[in-house]
Design an enzyme around this catalytic site. Structure first.
Site, mmCIF file in Angstrom:
data_model
loop_
_atom_site.group_PDB
_atom_site.id
_atom_site.type_symbol
_atom_site.label_atom_id
_atom_site.label_comp_id
_atom_site.label_asym_id
_atom_site.label_seq_id
_atom_site.Cartn_x
_atom_site.Cartn_y
_atom_site.Cartn_z
ATOM 1 N N HIS A 32 48.593 76.632 64.654
ATOM 2 C CA HIS A 32 48.362 78.041 64.300
ATOM 3 C C HIS A 32 47.892 78.827 65.532
ATOM 4 C CE1 HIS A 32 47.408 80.778 60.624
ATOM 5 N NE2 HIS A 32 47.760 81.504 61.676
ATOM 6 N N ILE A 33 48.714 78.797 66.572
ATOM 7 C CA ILE A 33 48.356 79.436 67.842
ATOM 8 C C ILE A 33 49.241 80.640 68.156
ATOM 9 C CG2 ILE A 33 47.363 77.349 68.854
ATOM 10 C CD1 ILE A 33 50.032 76.994 70.403
ATOM 11 N N GLY A 34 49.851 81.228 67.139
ATOM 12 C CA GLY A 34 50.804 82.310 67.365
ATOM 13 C C GLY A 34 50.301 83.442 68.224
ATOM 14 N N ILE B 15 56.300 80.998 61.823
ATOM 15 C CA ILE B 15 55.077 81.455 62.487
ATOM 16 C C ILE B 15 54.348 82.455 61.597
ATOM 17 C CG2 ILE B 15 55.905 81.056 64.831
ATOM 18 C CD1 ILE B 15 56.438 84.121 64.965
ATOM 19 N N ALA B 16 54.677 82.453 60.310
ATOM 20 C CA ALA B 16 54.099 83.428 59.378
ATOM 21 C C ALA B 16 52.831 82.869 58.740
ATOM 22 C CB ALA B 16 55.138 83.822 58.330
ATOM 23 N N ARG B 17 52.990 82.173 57.637
ATOM 24 C CA ARG B 17 51.865 81.561 56.941
ATOM 25 C C ARG B 17 52.332 80.292 56.258
ATOM 26 N NH1 ARG B 17 49.118 84.156 59.612
ATOM 27 N NH2 ARG B 17 47.435 85.610 59.088
ATOM 28 N N ARG C 258 63.375 93.501 51.949
ATOM 29 C CA ARG C 258 63.630 94.178 50.674
ATOM 30 C C ARG C 258 64.299 95.526 50.894
ATOM 31 N NH1 ARG C 258 57.758 93.888 48.028
ATOM 32 N NH2 ARG C 258 57.284 94.255 50.229
ATOM 33 N N ARG D 218 57.038 94.429 62.371
ATOM 34 C CA ARG D 218 56.887 94.671 63.809
ATOM 35 C C ARG D 218 57.053 93.411 64.646
ATOM 36 N NH1 ARG D 218 51.690 98.513 62.757
ATOM 37 N NH2 ARG D 218 51.472 96.917 61.162
ATOM 38 N N ILE D 219 56.547 92.280 64.147
ATOM 39 C CA ILE D 219 56.723 91.040 64.898
ATOM 40 C C ILE D 219 58.181 90.600 64.841
ATOM 41 C CG2 ILE D 219 56.052 88.618 65.102
ATOM 42 C CD1 ILE D 219 53.328 89.398 63.907
ATOM 43 N N GLU E 274 46.580 73.816 55.784
ATOM 44 C CA GLU E 274 46.122 73.555 57.148
ATOM 45 C C GLU E 274 44.600 73.699 57.229
ATOM 46 O OE1 GLU E 274 46.599 77.682 59.552
ATOM 47 O OE2 GLU E 274 48.535 76.836 58.950
#
Length: 326
Positions: free
Chosen positions: A286-288, A237-239, A178, A157-158, A268
């Site tokens: 980490h301010i997404g 911006i994931a992990r 996938r 969705r993002i 982090e």
């Protein structure tokens, strides 16, 4: 008597007020994570918990919490959850998808534009008083975003929200999942599915949006970075952990790719200090999803999940449906 719950760190007064209508709250009102031993101790007599990404919920945390029914994360990601251990303990786990899609997509674009046009370095240069006047040929050449190719790895969705924004820049959008998206979603996003090798090879801007799992660890490493264009930019911006930070630092240092915009990092907040010496990377903490409106919506959704679980209903965002409400 109201059921006893734990809220593991400071959230919003509005959320505490909503929870207090249904629950007795043990509230850590400091914006700092509880040490693991304190977290386990405070969970021991609770039936529910509102947790954040800093809270590791695993077999150790759950060992003494025999009455726990639900742990509700204020995040879409849940790599702080050992979902197998939580399920084994018969505890429901939830997250907060959906409400942060657009805000996080905005952050991806902020990083993309900042790194493409070298905004952060230029700002520092101006503030340092080094600007002596406008030049036609200068050291601030960046990369065009318009009509470039945007690649998205992880088209959930993002990712779809990121893709839709590309239309305003007349970009070509390619993605790798996938499984292909339904045709109507591909059309709405104006996106074409390609294999991973083509994604790496053709993207001018590659945005990472994979959920973290052990299988996704170092999805982007030295071999993948070597397949990217020298003019390409990587946006994560994931992990942290999806990218091999050491390999990325070396690629940036040697200018094997043009730049990177990173909101997440391995280990982090103790990110690799070698990043600080690079002027072709933009770093954010980490301010997404970090707007007040979005973070409040996330907290309220977590509260709704917990209230539903403790009322014997299926929470809206149940991650482990094998565990049903009592």
């Amino acid at each position: 008597m109201k059921p006893k719950i734990l809220v593991t760190r400071a959230i919003f007064p509005e959320t505490i007020e909503r929870l207090s209508q249904h629950c007795e709250i043990d509230y850590n009102d400091r914006d700092a994570a509880l040490p693991a031993d304190q977290l386990a101790a405070r969970l021991s007599d609770k039936v529910g918990a509102i947790t954040l990404l800093s809270d590791r919920i695993d077999a150790t945390a759950l060992a003494g919490a025999s009455g726990l029914k639900a742990v509700c994360n204020v995040a879409v990601g849940y790599n702080n959850f050992d979902l197998a251990a939580i399920t084994q303990a018969g505890v429901m786990a939830t997250n907060t998808p959906g409400v942060l899609n657009d805000t996080t997509a905005d952050t991806a674009w902020a990083l993309l534009l900042a790194t493409a046009r070298r905004i952060v370095s230029a700002d520092k240069w101006v503030r340092a008083g080094q600007w002596q006047g406008w030049k036609f040929h200068d050291d601030w050449f960046g990369n065009d975003v318009h009509h470039a190719t945007l690649g998205i790895l992880g088209m959930g969705r993002i990712g779809q929200a990121v893709a839709r924004r590309a239309a305003g820049f007349d970009m070509r959008v390619i993605y790798h999942n996938r499984s292909p998206l339904p045709a109507d979603i591909e059309q709405a996003c104006k996106a074409t599915r390609v294999d991973k090798e083509a994604l790496l090879r053709e993207s001018d801007f590659l945005v990472l949006l994979l959920p973290y799992s052990p299988a996704a660890h170092h999805t982007i490493g030295a071999a993948e970075l070597a397949q990217m264009k020298p003019s390409a930019h990587l946006i994560n911006i994931a992990r942290g952990g999806i990218v091999d930070d050491s390999a990325l630092i070396e690629a940036l240092r040697q200018k094997r790719i043009a730049g990177a915009g990173l909101d997440v990092f391995e280990n982090e907040p103790a990110l690799d200090p070698r990043y600080f010496a690079l002027d072709n990377v933009v770093l954010t903490p980490h301010i997404g999803s970090s707007t007040r409106a979005t973070r409040l919506a996330m907290a309220m959704l977590a509260a709704d999940n917990l209230i539903a679980a403790l009322a014997g209903k299926r929470p809206p965002n149940l991650l482990n449906p094998d565990v049903l409400p009592a």
